[in-house]
Design a protein around this motif. Structure first.
Motif, short mmCIF file in Angstrom:
data_model
loop_
_atom_site.label_atom_id
_atom_site.label_comp_id
_atom_site.label_asym_id
_atom_site.label_seq_id
_atom_site.Cartn_x
_atom_site.Cartn_y
_atom_site.Cartn_z
N VAL A 57 -2.88 -13.06 0.48
CA VAL A 57 -1.84 -12.94 1.51
C VAL A 57 -0.90 -11.77 1.19
CG1 VAL A 57 0.21 -14.07 2.46
CG2 VAL A 57 -1.93 -15.35 2.22
N THR A 58 -0.62 -11.55 -0.09
CA THR A 58 0.26 -10.45 -0.48
C THR A 58 -0.37 -9.09 -0.18
OG1 THR A 58 1.19 -11.84 -2.24
CG2 THR A 58 1.63 -9.48 -2.37
N ILE A 59 -1.66 -8.96 -0.42
CA ILE A 59 -2.35 -7.71 -0.07
C ILE A 59 -2.23 -7.44 1.42
CG2 ILE A 59 -4.59 -6.54 0.03
CD1 ILE A 59 -5.39 -8.08 -2.50
N ILE A 60 -2.47 -8.48 2.21
CA ILE A 60 -2.39 -8.35 3.67
C ILE A 60 -0.96 -8.02 4.09
CG2 ILE A 60 -2.61 -9.59 5.86
CD1 ILE A 60 -4.87 -11.22 4.51
N ALA A 61 0.03 -8.66 3.47
CA ALA A 61 1.43 -8.42 3.82
C ALA A 61 1.86 -6.99 3.52
CB ALA A 61 2.33 -9.40 3.06
N THR A 62 1.38 -6.44 2.39
CA THR A 62 1.73 -5.07 2.03
C THR A 62 1.08 -4.09 3.00
OG1 THR A 62 1.81 -5.75 -0.30
CG2 THR A 62 1.79 -3.39 0.15
N LEU A 70 4.17 2.83 10.00
CA LEU A 70 3.40 3.91 10.63
C LEU A 70 3.41 3.78 12.15
CD1 LEU A 70 0.32 4.13 8.23
CD2 LEU A 70 2.26 5.72 8.36
N ALA A 71 3.31 2.54 12.64
CA ALA A 71 3.30 2.32 14.08
C ALA A 71 4.62 2.73 14.71
CB ALA A 71 3.02 0.84 14.38
N ARG A 72 5.70 2.59 13.95
CA ARG A 72 7.02 2.96 14.46
C ARG A 72 7.40 4.39 14.08
NH1 ARG A 72 11.21 -1.78 15.15
NH2 ARG A 72 12.26 0.09 15.87
N ARG A 73 6.41 5.10 13.54
CA ARG A 73 6.60 6.51 13.15
C ARG A 73 7.76 6.69 12.17
NH1 ARG A 73 3.41 9.61 16.31
NH2 ARG A 73 2.71 8.72 18.31
N LYS A 74 7.86 5.75 11.24
CA LYS A 74 8.88 5.84 10.20
C LYS A 74 8.24 6.28 8.89
CE LYS A 74 12.16 2.48 12.06
NZ LYS A 74 12.99 1.27 11.77
N LYS A 75 9.05 6.85 8.02
CA LYS A 75 8.54 7.33 6.74
C LYS A 75 8.18 6.16 5.84
CE LYS A 75 9.80 10.06 2.67
NZ LYS A 75 10.89 10.82 1.98
N VAL A 76 7.02 6.28 5.22
CA VAL A 76 6.60 5.28 4.23
C VAL A 76 6.93 5.83 2.84
CG1 VAL A 76 4.67 3.97 3.28
CG2 VAL A 76 4.72 4.51 5.72
N ASP A 77 7.82 5.14 2.12
CA ASP A 77 8.21 5.61 0.79
C ASP A 77 6.99 5.72 -0.12
OD1 ASP A 77 10.85 5.66 1.54
OD2 ASP A 77 11.29 3.66 0.77
N GLY A 78 7.04 6.72 -0.99
CA GLY A 78 5.94 6.93 -1.91
C GLY A 78 5.64 5.72 -2.77
N TRP A 81 3.43 3.16 -1.13
CA TRP A 81 2.00 3.51 -1.24
C TRP A 81 1.47 3.14 -2.63
CZ3 TRP A 81 -0.72 4.22 2.87
CH2 TRP A 81 -0.20 4.87 4.00
N VAL A 82 2.30 3.42 -3.65
CA VAL A 82 1.91 3.07 -5.02
C VAL A 82 1.75 1.56 -5.15
CG1 VAL A 82 2.63 3.08 -7.45
CG2 VAL A 82 2.98 5.12 -6.03
N SER A 83 2.70 0.83 -4.57
CA SER A 83 2.63 -0.64 -4.61
C SER A 83 1.37 -1.15 -3.93
CB SER A 83 3.87 -1.23 -3.93
OG SER A 83 3.84 -2.64 -3.96
N LEU A 84 1.01 -0.54 -2.79
CA LEU A 84 -0.22 -0.94 -2.09
C LEU A 84 -1.44 -0.68 -2.96
CD1 LEU A 84 -1.77 -1.85 0.43
CD2 LEU A 84 -1.74 0.54 1.20
N LEU A 85 -1.48 0.47 -3.61
CA LEU A 85 -2.61 0.81 -4.48
C LEU A 85 -2.74 -0.20 -5.62
CD1 LEU A 85 -4.84 2.85 -5.26
CD2 LEU A 85 -3.11 4.07 -6.59
N ILE A 86 -1.61 -0.53 -6.24
CA ILE A 86 -1.62 -1.45 -7.38
C ILE A 86 -2.02 -2.86 -6.96
CG2 ILE A 86 -0.21 -2.53 -9.18
CD1 ILE A 86 1.46 0.05 -9.22
N ILE A 87 -1.39 -3.36 -5.89
CA ILE A 87 -1.69 -4.73 -5.46
C ILE A 87 -3.11 -4.85 -4.95
CG2 ILE A 87 -0.80 -4.41 -3.11
CD1 ILE A 87 -0.72 -7.64 -5.18
N THR A 88 -3.62 -3.79 -4.31
CA THR A 88 -5.00 -3.84 -3.82
C THR A 88 -6.00 -3.86 -4.97
OG1 THR A 88 -4.38 -2.68 -1.78
CG2 THR A 88 -6.72 -2.71 -2.36
N PHE A 89 -5.76 -3.01 -5.97
CA PHE A 89 -6.69 -2.93 -7.10
C PHE A 89 -6.63 -4.19 -7.97
CE2 PHE A 89 -7.52 -1.73 -11.57
CZ PHE A 89 -8.84 -1.35 -11.44
#
Length: 206
Positions: A57-62, A70-78, A81-89
């Motif tokens: 669920v946490t992977i999906i939430a991230t 992205l859908a709201r065209r807002k900046k995604v903090d670096g 992205w790092v958190s997504l990479l870590i939680i996914t791996f």
């Protein structure tokens, strides 16, 4: 509001884990029905279900967090992205091997990435990231900015070590509680103490 948005995956992780603890059979059934093809052996013990379900669920939430921005065209903090990479791996490894060791390393890896980014930017790039984030709120002498950056480096380094201590010296349930309440509580105390020490430098509203 941004604070709650940033904590959304952590809060959801806690809620899902606690639900799984109180409904072990249902959690095991849900994990088996939805993730058996992603796990080595295809089956798990009832005791493993809560952490695996919370991790998925946490992977999906991230992913949802980033998709929303992205859908709201807002900046995604670096760091998101790092958190997504870590939680996914690490999360995928936890699910595949049904071993919570991997997910327990996630906060530590993230904390140490923060520390490395702050320290590396100051020493190698000669750029103080804490100053970049806070200079609109306060004016500090250059030596104070440098010390403040190093204080944050030390804080994240200690938090990473503390997470590992709790993760591997206490139960998984205790670690989940610490991950939400301990991590947020210590962060709050640190920020309040820092704010009090730097209060004389904070710019007054015009």
């Amino acid at each position: 509001m941004k604070f709650l948005f940033d904590l959304f995956p952590v809060i959801l992780f806690f809620i899902v884990f606690k639900w799984g603890e109180g409904n072990v059979a249902a959690a095991q059934s849900l994990v088996t029905d939805t993730m058996s093809g992603l796990m080595s052996g295809g089956s798990i013990l009832p005791s493993q279900a809560p952490i695996l379900l919370a991790t998925a669920v946490t992977i999906i939430a991230t992913l949802a967090q980033i998709g929303y921005l992205l859908a709201r065209r807002k900046k995604v903090d670096g760091m998101l992205w790092v958190s997504l990479l870590i939680i996914t791996f690490l999360g995928s490894a936890t699910i595949y091997f049904h071993d919570d060791t991997f997910i327990k390393w996630k906060p530590t890896v993230l904390y140490w990435c923060f520390a490395a980014a702050l320290l590396g930017s100051q020493l190698i790039l000669k750029k103080n990231l804490i100053r970049v984030m806070m200079e609109k709120q306060m004016v500090l002498p250059e030596p104070i900015w440098a010390r403040l950056n190093l204080v944050w480096v030390a804080f994240f380094a200690v938090m990473g070590g503390l997470n590992l201590y709790v993760a591997f010296h206490f139960s998984t349930a205790d670690w989940v509680n610490f991950k939400l309440f301990g991590g947020i509580g210590l962060m709050f105390i640190f920020i309040v103490a820092q704010t009090l020490m730097l209060s004389k430098y904070i710019k007054e509203a015009e």
